[in-house]
Design a protein around this motif. Structure first.
Motif, mmCIF file in Angstrom:
data_model
loop_
_atom_site.group_PDB
_atom_site.id
_atom_site.type_symbol
_atom_site.label_atom_id
_atom_site.label_comp_id
_atom_site.label_asym_id
_atom_site.label_seq_id
_atom_site.Cartn_x
_atom_site.Cartn_y
_atom_site.Cartn_z
ATOM 1 N N LEU A 153 1.312 2.144 -3.555
ATOM 2 C CA LEU A 153 0.064 2.638 -4.141
ATOM 3 C C LEU A 153 -0.133 4.116 -3.798
ATOM 4 O O LEU A 153 -0.418 4.932 -4.680
ATOM 5 N N VAL A 154 0.045 4.466 -2.546
ATOM 6 C CA VAL A 154 -0.110 5.869 -2.127
ATOM 7 C C VAL A 154 0.941 6.746 -2.814
ATOM 8 O O VAL A 154 0.635 7.835 -3.308
ATOM 9 N N GLY A 155 2.174 6.266 -2.870
ATOM 10 C CA GLY A 155 3.227 7.021 -3.544
ATOM 11 C C GLY A 155 2.946 7.216 -5.019
ATOM 12 O O GLY A 155 3.179 8.291 -5.577
ATOM 13 N N GLY A 156 2.421 6.174 -5.669
ATOM 14 C CA GLY A 156 2.073 6.286 -7.086
ATOM 15 C C GLY A 156 0.964 7.277 -7.330
ATOM 16 O O GLY A 156 0.992 8.043 -8.300
ATOM 17 N N ILE A 157 -0.011 7.285 -6.455
ATOM 18 C CA ILE A 157 -1.113 8.250 -6.594
ATOM 19 C C ILE A 157 -0.593 9.674 -6.398
ATOM 20 O O ILE A 157 -0.957 10.585 -7.143
ATOM 21 N N LEU A 158 0.284 9.861 -5.417
ATOM 22 C CA LEU A 158 0.840 11.195 -5.194
ATOM 23 C C LEU A 158 1.711 11.646 -6.362
ATOM 24 O O LEU A 158 1.747 12.833 -6.698
ATOM 25 N N LEU A 159 2.414 10.720 -6.983
ATOM 26 C CA LEU A 159 3.256 11.094 -8.118
ATOM 27 C C LEU A 159 2.437 11.377 -9.369
ATOM 28 O O LEU A 159 2.741 12.304 -10.120
ATOM 29 N N TRP A 187 0.807 -1.217 0.000
ATOM 30 C CA TRP A 187 0.000 0.000 0.000
ATOM 31 C C TRP A 187 0.847 1.277 0.000
ATOM 32 O O TRP A 187 0.415 2.282 -0.556
ATOM 33 N N PRO A 188 2.071 1.303 0.581
ATOM 34 C CA PRO A 188 2.861 2.547 0.455
ATOM 35 C C PRO A 188 3.210 2.870 -1.002
ATOM 36 O O PRO A 188 3.262 4.043 -1.387
#
Length: 68
Positions: A53-59, A50-51
């Motif tokens: 996933l969150v990082g990809g969404i933020l990028l 999940w980190p």
């Protein structure tokens, strides 16, 4: 005061509403949607990732689309 010392004058940080307007959050949806479609189509379980996933969404949202 010479030109060199005049360029060293500290500028105040930009207002939050101005930064938000420049990042254009309305335009974040399509690249985030494309990223999430890629995540789902990869077939990799997201249980312990999940980190990423969150990082990809933020990028893909504010950094890729908002600053382009």
């Amino acid at each position: 005061m010479d030109r060199l010392s005049a360029s060293r004058v500290a500028m105040p940080p930009p207002a939050a509403r101005d930064v938000l307007e420049l990042l254009k959050p309305v335009t974040w949806f399509p690249p985030i949607w494309a990223f999430l479609c890629g995540v789902v189509s990869s077939g990799v379980p997201l249980g312990d990732r999940w980190p990423f996933l969150v990082g990809g969404i933020l990028l893909t949202g504010p950094l890729v689309c908002g600053t382009s």
